[in-house]
Design a protein around this motif. Structure first.
Motif, short mmCIF file in Angstrom:
data_model
loop_
_atom_site.label_atom_id
_atom_site.label_comp_id
_atom_site.label_asym_id
_atom_site.label_seq_id
_atom_site.Cartn_x
_atom_site.Cartn_y
_atom_site.Cartn_z
N TRP A 107 32.13 32.35 40.63
CA TRP A 107 31.66 33.49 41.40
C TRP A 107 31.01 33.09 42.72
CZ3 TRP A 107 33.76 37.39 39.06
CH2 TRP A 107 33.88 37.39 37.67
N TYR A 109 31.91 31.95 45.66
CA TYR A 109 32.39 32.37 46.96
C TYR A 109 32.02 33.83 47.27
CZ TYR A 109 34.98 28.01 47.10
OH TYR A 109 35.32 26.68 47.11
N TRP A 110 31.95 34.66 46.23
CA TRP A 110 31.48 36.03 46.44
C TRP A 110 30.01 36.05 46.83
CZ3 TRP A 110 34.77 39.82 47.10
CH2 TRP A 110 36.04 39.73 46.52
N LEU A 111 29.24 35.17 46.23
CA LEU A 111 27.82 35.08 46.58
C LEU A 111 27.65 34.60 48.02
CD1 LEU A 111 26.34 33.50 43.33
CD2 LEU A 111 26.11 35.86 44.11
N ILE A 113 29.78 35.13 50.47
CA ILE A 113 30.13 36.25 51.35
C ILE A 113 28.94 37.19 51.54
CG2 ILE A 113 31.56 38.33 51.53
CD1 ILE A 113 33.79 36.72 50.13
N ALA A 114 28.20 37.41 50.44
CA ALA A 114 27.03 38.30 50.50
C ALA A 114 25.77 37.56 50.95
CB ALA A 114 26.79 38.92 49.13
N LEU A 142 33.10 31.15 55.17
CA LEU A 142 32.60 32.40 54.60
C LEU A 142 31.16 32.66 55.04
CD1 LEU A 142 34.04 32.20 50.98
CD2 LEU A 142 34.86 33.61 52.88
N SER A 146 29.84 35.87 57.21
CA SER A 146 28.74 36.66 56.63
C SER A 146 27.59 36.76 57.63
CB SER A 146 28.26 36.01 55.33
OG SER A 146 27.14 36.68 54.81
N VAL A 187 24.98 41.85 41.47
CA VAL A 187 25.90 40.71 41.50
C VAL A 187 25.78 39.87 40.23
CG1 VAL A 187 26.43 38.53 42.66
CG2 VAL A 187 26.03 40.58 44.01
N TYR A 190 27.12 41.79 37.20
CA TYR A 190 28.58 41.80 37.17
C TYR A 190 29.13 40.45 36.72
CZ TYR A 190 33.43 42.06 38.78
OH TYR A 190 34.80 42.03 38.85
#
Length: 205
Positions: A107, A109-111, A113-114, A142, A146, A187, A190
């Motif tokens: 997870w 890379y999603w973190l 981005i945010a 990323l 961001s 986050v 999820y």
């Protein structure tokens, strides 16, 4: 401290404002928390008054954010093993670190981005990205976008509000105390849900 910095910014030439924008966004990644977001918003009011350009300020702040992220990424990559092997921090076990690495690899890379939208956690995210051996190139790209989006929002808010910076500062405090922690909880919630859902599915097989 914030008022002192604001008065200081008002007295310096444009090129020092750019340097300060770089330094503050860099420093927040190393020694959080810092008032960098509020200062970037204030610098946006200087764009409205014509003291500095929108694009130069955006570039300086974004590069500072990205360099700071890269520094913490490197620290996580470089010193994670030494911290574990020294056994000085009892609650950080090899098993725990391996678990965190698996989670972040899935997870992370999603973190990233945010990353810039999560005030107060940016250094932690960058450190764990390095510790989890994520791709440095992908993580930096990323992180850059961001930071670019977040800094553009901050500067534009300052530009729109102009002299009413005190109102913006109140909203920034509200964001830091309510919205950002809520985003973190969502986050992590999820990620936890997906982890146990995948684990349940693998047992069913």
């Amino acid at each position: 401290m914030l008022e002192t910095l604001i008065h200081f910014v008002q007295t310096i030439p444009w090129y020092w404002i750019l340097a300060l924008g770089f330094f503050l966004t860099f420093l927040e990644n190393i020694f959080p928390p810092s008032p960098s977001d509020a200062l970037i918003v204030f610098m946006g009011t200087l764009v409205a008054s014509g003291d500095i350009g929108f694009i130069p300020l955006l570039i300086a702040a974004t590069i500072g954010s990205t360099v700071g992220f890269a520094t913490m990424f490197w620290l996580g990559l470089k010193f994670e093993k030494k911290i574990i092997e020294s056994n000085k921090i009892k609650f950080i076990s090899r098993k725990l670190v391996e678990k965190v690495e698996r989670w972040f690899q899935k997870w992370g890379y999603w973190l990233i981005i945010a990353n810039r939208f999560l005030s107060g956690t940016r250094a932690v995210i960058a450190f764990f990205a390095g510790m989890s051996l994520l791709s440095f190139k992908r993580s930096i790209i990323l992180s850059f976008f961001s930071a670019l989006l977040w800094n553009a929002i901050l500067i534009y808010i300052g530009y729109l509000f102009g002299d009413n910076f005190d109102k913006v500062d109140k909203y920034m405090d509200l964001y830091g105390s309510i919205i950002a922690p809520s985003v973190i909880i969502i986050v992590l919630g999820y990620a936890t849900f997906k982890y146990f859902d995948n684990k349940k599915a693998s047992k069913a097989i």
